[in-house]
Design a protein around this motif. Structure first.
Motif, short mmCIF file in Angstrom:
data_model
loop_
_atom_site.label_atom_id
_atom_site.label_comp_id
_atom_site.label_asym_id
_atom_site.label_seq_id
_atom_site.Cartn_x
_atom_site.Cartn_y
_atom_site.Cartn_z
N ILE A 1 0.82 -1.21 0.00
CA ILE A 1 0.00 0.00 0.00
C ILE A 1 0.85 1.26 0.00
CG2 ILE A 1 -0.26 -0.01 2.53
CD1 ILE A 1 -3.07 1.22 2.05
N ASP A 2 1.99 1.25 0.71
CA ASP A 2 2.80 2.46 0.75
C ASP A 2 3.40 2.77 -0.62
OD1 ASP A 2 4.22 0.08 1.33
OD2 ASP A 2 5.98 1.24 1.90
N ILE A 3 3.73 1.72 -1.41
CA ILE A 3 4.26 1.93 -2.76
C ILE A 3 3.15 2.44 -3.68
CG2 ILE A 3 5.38 0.86 -4.74
CD1 ILE A 3 7.17 1.08 -2.30
N ALA A 4 1.95 1.84 -3.54
CA ALA A 4 0.82 2.28 -4.35
C ALA A 4 0.50 3.74 -4.08
CB ALA A 4 -0.41 1.41 -4.08
N CYS A 5 0.56 4.13 -2.80
CA CYS A 5 0.28 5.52 -2.45
C CYS A 5 1.38 6.45 -2.93
CB CYS A 5 0.08 5.65 -0.94
SG CYS A 5 -1.47 4.89 -0.38
N GLU A 6 2.62 5.96 -2.95
CA GLU A 6 3.72 6.76 -3.48
C GLU A 6 3.50 7.01 -4.98
OE1 GLU A 6 7.35 8.80 -3.93
OE2 GLU A 6 6.12 8.35 -2.17
N ILE A 7 3.04 5.98 -5.70
CA ILE A 7 2.73 6.14 -7.13
C ILE A 7 1.63 7.18 -7.30
CG2 ILE A 7 1.75 4.99 -9.15
CD1 ILE A 7 3.15 2.41 -8.13
N PHE A 8 0.59 7.06 -6.47
CA PHE A 8 -0.51 8.03 -6.55
C PHE A 8 0.00 9.45 -6.33
CE2 PHE A 8 -3.40 10.72 -4.12
CZ PHE A 8 -4.44 10.86 -5.03
N THR A 9 0.86 9.62 -5.34
CA THR A 9 1.38 10.95 -5.02
C THR A 9 2.18 11.52 -6.19
OG1 THR A 9 1.47 10.43 -2.66
CG2 THR A 9 2.86 12.24 -3.42
#
Length: 542
Positions: free
Chosen positions: A192-200
């Motif tokens: 999830i933290d990588i997915a959120c980094e991509i989103f950011t």
């Protein structure tokens, strides 16, 4: 992690995933903000065969907090056990396209309602015309068809309404929309933290997701009725009879501190990466335990340390070791020795600028100090001793954002300062403590008076020259007057003034230079008094 997969999807395939519950918009996305005109332009681009950008989906079995309704349509739940795809990029486009397909009515942030059945294709123009063939207003001088009807009506049903030439254009438009290849990228099973980094990184607003927003998404659980965002709101301000931080005057505690309290309890670490690794179900199970620990810590800080509001706390991070202590102590009241050690820790951490840098690592070390206190063992401060002298204290610049100043203000608050005028206890309010000119702060030797006496500003703004007062009326009455003058007026009104001033750590107005308007004497004597109280707390008799 698997490599991203490039996939092309047709209109029907793209939106059947929404209809079946396989495609969701996570709650950390922006609200829907597109105008009707932007949606019309998007359809016009598709009809002309222009590229409209790529959709990025995150496929996972994690259930995140997501949008449940689009306009007047309730979105279905995902079938149990199946993976979900969350929209990381393309929310505005995909919402617009879905709204058109379903003929939704959506209310935007500015309370305007958009009816997606009212976007039209002008049949006067050729499909490949340079003119925009899609508009938000129905053409009055030419034939047209709504995009909703274009997508949902068969040619057979349209024969009676349109001539052959118009039907030919309608058929062409239908084919272009239905057969358009939507470009999508799917990332599967990313943390999830990588997915959120991509989103950011791809978020065009440039606004980085906070740790709290990520944890709200990660810990959401519909079956357990757990929504961290709502739980935090209730913790701060519950609408029912439940306890909340607002009633206690501690409603300025940020969500990041609450997350660190949970992480401290579960793994004795409070770094971002530690919080992101917390197990979802352990997190949910710990919520009530940690919440009660926070309430116990706040009660202790308010009653034993007599800090009435959270805005006075030198560091919000102080709440973490205290909540940890009370959770580990089973909510029991501290023993006499534990009380002394907890008090000692507060003043040591507050006056030593403990959390001004490297706070996360220091908190982890301080949790071990709390373990010692739980076992009634005095923690060691060897190599980190607080050496506070009168010289350092005397001319320390007063600033409401400075932890050291806040600690001194906490000491002032401990003695429950009373009004110069009425001898009633001063009400200290979070909303009054934001700036140095707030209603609760008063320079005993007024700034205007000090300036007239030729005293440098760096001396006049000493923390030792600050008192906590009840309201702006005191300031209005005082103005730039000498303390010997304005205090004489309060002495006439308040027969208890001598005792009143003791609550401000001003024990004798003659000895402290008040009646003689001697600023240097006042700072010296009040500094000695303040230092005496600090030393009692830093070096308690055990």
């Amino acid at each position: 992690m698997l490599q991203p997969q490039n996939q092309n999807k047709k209109y029907e395939h793209l939106f059947s995933d929404i209809d079946q519950g396989y495609l969701k918009i996570p709650k950390f996305q922006r609200d829907f903000v597109w105008s009707k005109a932007q949606t019309a332009k998007l359809i016009d681009s598709i009809i002309k065969g222009f590229p409209i950008g790529t959709f990025i989906f995150w496929k996972t079995r994690e259930e995140l907090r997501h949008i449940r309704n689009l306009g007047n349509i309730a979105l279905p739940e995902t079938p149990k056990g199946d993976a979900i795809s969350y929209v990381l990029d393309g929310q505005q486009r995909i919402t617009s396209l879905y709204a058109l397909r379903k003929g939704l009515r959506i209310t935007t942030n500015d309370k305007k309602e958009i009816d997606y059945k009212d976007i039209y294709v002008n049949l006067e123009f050729e499909p490949d015309s340079d003119e925009e063939v899609v508009s938000v207003d129905k053409p009055q001088e030419s034939s047209s068809i709504s995009v909703y009807d274009l997508l949902n009506s068969s040619l057979v049903n349209l024969i009676k309404k349109y001539n052959d030439g118009e039907l030919e254009k309608i058929e062409k438009y239908q084919k272009r929309l239905i057969n358009y290849d939507f470009s999508t990228i799917v990332i599967s099973d990313y943390p999830i933290d990588i997915a959120c980094e991509i989103f950011t990184r791809i978020n065009t607003s440039g606004q980085e997701l906070t740790l709290f927003e990520i944890m709200v998404a990660k810990t959401f659980d519909q079956d357990r009725n757990f929504d961290l965002a709502k739980e935090y709101e209730k913790l701060n301000c519950s609408e029912g009879p439940e306890k909340d931080l607002k009633d206690a005057g501690f409603d300025t505690i940020p969500p990041s501190t609450v997350l660190q309290c949970i992480s401290a309890y579960l793994c004795q670490q409070v770094r971002r990466k530690d919080i992101l690794k917390l197990d979802k179900y352990e997190f949910i199970e710990s919520w009530e335990i940690v919440k009660n620990g926070i309430f116990c810590a706040v009660d202790y800080i308010r009653t034993h340390l007599r800090i009435p509001v959270s805005k006075l706390l030198p560091y919000n991070a102080l709440l973490i070791p205290y909540s940890y202590f009370f959770i580990r102590n089973g909510g029991k009241s501290p023993t006499n020795l534990q009380n002394k050690l907890l008090t000692q820790y507060f003043w040591w951490a507050s006056l030593s600028s403990r959390f001004s840098s490297g706070a996360e690592g220091k908190i982890a070390l301080d949790l071990k100090k709390m373990d010692d206190i739980l076992n009634e063992i005095p923690p060691t401060y060897r190599g980190e001793e607080l050496n506070l002298t009168l010289d350092k204290l005397k001319w320390y610049w007063f600033s409401t954002g400075d932890a050291f100043c806040k600690a001194i203000l906490c000491l002032y608050a401990y003695f429950e300062p009373k009004s110069f005028r009425s001898n009633s206890i001063v009400k200290i309010d979070n909303s009054w403590l934001k700036v140095s000119t707030s209603k609760n702060y008063h320079h005993f030797f007024p700034k205007g008076y000090v300036k007239k006496q030729g005293i440098e500003e760096w001396k006049g703004n000493s923390i030792l020259n600050v008192t906590i007062v009840d309201d702006y009326l005191n300031k209005r009455e005082i103005g730039a007057k000498a303390p010997g003058d304005y205090m004489k007026k309060f002495e006439d009104r308040n027969p208890e003034l001598h005792n009143t001033m003791k609550t401000h750590l001003i024990d004798d107005m003659e000895l402290y230079g008040v009646w003689g308007n001697n600023y240097e004497t006042f700072i010296e004597k009040r500094g000695e008094r303040v230092l005496e109280e600090i030393n009692k707390r830093i070096e308690p008799s055990l």
